[in-house]
Design a protein around this motif. Structure first.
Motif: not given
Ligand code: ITT
Length: 198
Positions: A47-49, A53-65, A125-134
């Motif tokens: 979960e942490e990893n 990974k997703s936060k790093t890419i989302y914060s750079l590009y602000k696209l669904p990740t 992570i959606d375009e609005n920065g909301r995070m979902y984990q499965t």
């Protein structure tokens, strides 16, 4: 709609594209859009990893990740290699070397004690920065020798429950029906359906 997938692993990327469904028109992986980025996976859990990974890419590009962190937990090794599955035999080791090392560690373990499971955690992570984990799990056992050519990673030595063949002996469609990744995607697709009203 565009999706960025925070993976450099080509075997994983192929399965993700097969499993994700029709929610995105364009799916790019790190080898397409940021091949030099190096994300340090130092978390203690999948979960942490996956989140890192997703936060790093989302914060750079602000696209669904989307990120996938996965691995193999072997009962006789108290869950190792687990989150270290990619680097189990050293940073640049091949899949063959990882498999060889694992079979060596298990060489005195009889069949009934060779239980194991693959785990896959997806973070979206959606375009609005909301995070979902499965999370998805697939139980099975470790064989005594590598078999089959399909798939990637530890597939040639993982025999899923109810089968007499390794993941690498199954067609990709069959693996994609029962794998840890398939199970995590079943849950994620319900969430994507709600987010995108499909
Ligand atoms: P990214 O972080 O770039 O996505 P990675 O290979 O480093 O790629 P992980 O840190 O999640 O990814 O490591 C997962 C490892 O577990 C992977 O390298 C494989 O060796 C193994 N693995 C995961 N899913 C697998 C599967 O479906 N079949 C076989 N091996 C798998």
């Amino acid at each position: 709609r565009k999706l960025l997938v925070a993976t450099k692993n080509r075997g994983k990327a192929k399965e993700i594209k097969e499993l994700i469904g029709d929610f995105f028109d364009i799916i790019l992986t790190l080898s397409d859009f940021d091949e030099n980025i190096n994300i340090i996976e130092d978390g203690k859990t999948f979960e942490e990893n996956a989140l890192k990974k997703s936060k790093t890419i989302y914060s750079l590009y602000k696209l669904p990740t989307l990120a996938d962190d996965s691995g193999l937990e072997v009962d006789a090794l108290d869950g190792r290699p687990g989150v270290y599955s990619a680097r189990y035999a050293g940073d640049n080791a091949t899949d063959e070397e990882k498999i060889k090392k694992l079979l060596e560690e298990l060489k005195n373990i009889p069949e009934e004690k060779r239980g194991a499971q693959f785990v896959c955690v997806l973070t979206f992570i959606d375009e609005n920065g909301r995070m979902y984990q499965t999370r998805g799990v697939c139980r099975g056992k470790i064989g005594f020798a590598p078999k089959g050519l399909n798939g990637f990673g530890y597939d040639p030595i993982f025999i899923p429950e109810g089968y007499n063949a390794t993941f690498a002996e199954l067609e990709s469609d069959e693996k994609n029906r029962i794998s840890h990744r398939a199970r995590a995607f079943e849950k994620l697709k319900k969430i994507l359906g709600e987010i995108y009203n499909e």
